[in-house]
Enzyme design. Sequence first.
Site, PDB file in Angstrom:
ATOM      1  N   HIS A 274      41.598  36.736  43.298  1.00 54.73           N
ATOM      2  CA  HIS A 274      42.745  37.542  43.179  1.00 54.73           C
ATOM      3  C   HIS A 274      43.000  38.087  44.731  1.00 54.73           C
ATOM      4  CE1 HIS A 274      42.580  37.992  39.384  1.00 54.73           C
ATOM      5  NE2 HIS A 274      41.726  39.085  38.892  1.00 54.73           N
ATOM      6  N   GLN A 408      49.569  48.238  42.924  1.00 49.58           N
ATOM      7  CA  GLN A 408      49.735  49.092  41.729  1.00 49.58           C
ATOM      8  C   GLN A 408      48.565  50.090  41.873  1.00 49.58           C
ATOM      9  OE1 GLN A 408      47.779  46.174  38.969  1.00 49.58           O
ATOM     10  NE2 GLN A 408      45.691  46.742  39.407  1.00 49.58           N
TER      11      GLN A 408
HETATM   12  C1  BG6 Z   1      40.204  40.519  35.851  1.00 51.21           C
HETATM   13  C2  BG6 Z   1      39.059  40.876  36.185  1.00 51.21           C
HETATM   14  O1  BG6 Z   1      40.677  39.151  36.685  1.00 51.21           O
HETATM   15  O2  BG6 Z   1      41.198  41.468  36.682  1.00 51.21           O
HETATM   16  C3  BG6 Z   1      38.529  42.226  35.464  1.00 51.21           C
HETATM   17  O3  BG6 Z   1      37.966  39.867  35.474  1.00 51.21           O
HETATM   18  C4  BG6 Z   1      39.637  43.222  36.493  1.00 51.21           C
HETATM   19  O4  BG6 Z   1      37.291  42.540  35.918  1.00 51.21           O
HETATM   20  C5  BG6 Z   1      41.218  42.815  36.199  1.00 51.21           C
HETATM   21  O5  BG6 Z   1      39.471  44.524  35.548  1.00 51.21           O
HETATM   22  C6  BG6 Z   1      41.952  43.390  36.911  1.00 51.21           C
HETATM   23  O6  BG6 Z   1      43.268  43.432  36.448  1.00 51.21           O
HETATM   24  P1  BG6 Z   1      44.574  44.340  36.623  1.00 51.21           P
HETATM   25  O7  BG6 Z   1      45.997  43.700  36.223  1.00 51.21           O
HETATM   26  O8  BG6 Z   1      44.370  45.440  35.619  1.00 51.21           O
HETATM   27  O9  BG6 Z   1      44.361  44.923  37.981  1.00 51.21           O
END
Ligand code: BG6
Length: 530
Positions: A274, A408
Amino acid sequence: MMSEESSVTAGERIRAFEEMAAVQKGVAILQHELQEEPKDGHPHIFVVLGASGDLAKKKIYPTLWRLYIDGLLPENTQFVGYARSKLTVEDLKSKCSPYLKVAESEKNKVKSFWEVNSYVAGSYDKDVDFKNLDSHLLKLASNANRLFYLALPPSVYHTVTAQIKACCMTKSGAWTRVIVEKPFGKDLASSELLSKHLSKLFQEEQLYRIDHYLGKEMVQNLICLRFGNRIFGPVWNRDNIAAVVITFKEPFGTQGRGGYFDEFGIIRDVMQNHLLQILCLTAMERPVTMSAEDIRDEKVKVLKATKTLTLDDVVLGQYVGDPDGKTEDSKLGYRDDKTVPKGSKTATYALGCLSICNERWDGVPFILKCGKATNERKAEVRIQFRDVPGSLFPEDQLKRNELVMRVQPGEAVYCKMMTKMPGMAIGAEETELDLTYNHRYEGIKMPDAYERLILDVFMGSQMHFVRTDELREAWRIFTPLLHTIESEGGPSPIPYVYGSRGVKEADELAKKRGLAYSGTYQWRPSKNKL
Ligand code: BG6
Ligand code: NDP
């Protein structure tokens, strides 16, 4: 497109939003992609492999429902669940129902959604089961385009994809696309193994590697902000930018998922995918066009210019319980999670300083930080500019400008800058130019990341998906570090308290590398007239 009278509002809003952007830019990405996709008249079948699992019920079915009810899917789309458990569509419905967001006006459509669903039970490795799935798909529509979503543990990726290739490819000129969820391997070698396996079975155009952060509004906005504004382009470089900080924080721990998490750790879970994807979009050169290949070419170049990380570039942390915590969860540390192996050294917090060795970024630290069980939920990109040279003002009065893109919660872009203190004083004070979305775009509904990405797969747009060479470079940057951390005698993470900002040593490293934190300032509400 399906048209559902009661559901037009959300669908229309999304289209209106996209059309608005299209008018402004002269090119509608959505339309552009739709034009690229031949209108072949084939129906579509979306197959969820692992339909009985957590991801399917919490994310995939709710997304399919949303796309269905918003009228965004092609006509005659059907959904097929596949998993080992012997379930009926009714069972699936009960599992998913708590997660489907159904407005009062949409209630009568839930039935019709489940009517276009079916379910097949079968193993993940036997020909006979996949042939049975194929027969079912043929019965539904012999000439359908097929989308396979692998909502499955990585341990079965190899066999399932081989079975899709052997038994379930489309016939009669229709296409097959395969959507793969992370983790894409655990290091460079295992990822290469998976990539080689997939490339023997499918063309790159058939593979959609999901990184759901690429489906988030503000992440997609990075390209527009950077390349659609004259004011940012000329200062987007080492001459003007002191540091870039990309942050992910979550205010909860592993919540019983520690067994899975412990195998991967925060670097693989969030930073290597990410945050690195956000880094690419922040640092890449202007792509030649908005095509998926041109954008991904530029992302790969940034990754290639990024130095392999070493232990000196990182600080690792692991949360411990807060005895004074307000919730039961917050009293528990990572190692108190029963699914976590005793004495685990897996990091739940990490800060990594990346260096991009190219003309634009040489010397600018790209600080990626991510943590579980911290003080808040937040994902953002923060561009910190250099000090003003030869300042007219007292040294301690001027703070560095920052451009913050809040991914976010509460999408926003704001620019921290100096202004004259309003009134008789002539000193400078820090304030901000503020584009907070829920003020500026009041009432707009932001589509969920998965909605955008699954729709992209229907449209054949790979712009927001990870290409094989991107993945290879991403693992090249992190693999030696991960191996060092996990080797005998590897470092122990520094404890931090559940609900805190993380590890203080991380702030120290960021400072050492060139980030200047000047303290939080209080926003002056406009009603406080002077
Ligand atoms: C996922 C991770 O890829 O992304 C999780 O495996 C994490 O650990 C999640 O909580 C977070 O996603 P978002 O969209 O809630 O920020
Ligand atoms: P802050 O001034 O509080 O700065 C926050 C940043 O500093 C984060 O990156 C944080 O990191 C980091 N930080 C906090 N403590 C330390 C430390 N001890 N050492 C190093 N780094 C540290 O907030 P913002 O810059 O985000 O906002 C400034 C103002 O703008 C606020 O008044 C805010 O209300 C206002 N504003 C906010 C908007 C919005 O959020 N939508 C819109 C417009 C204005 P970490 O994440 O690790 O804690």
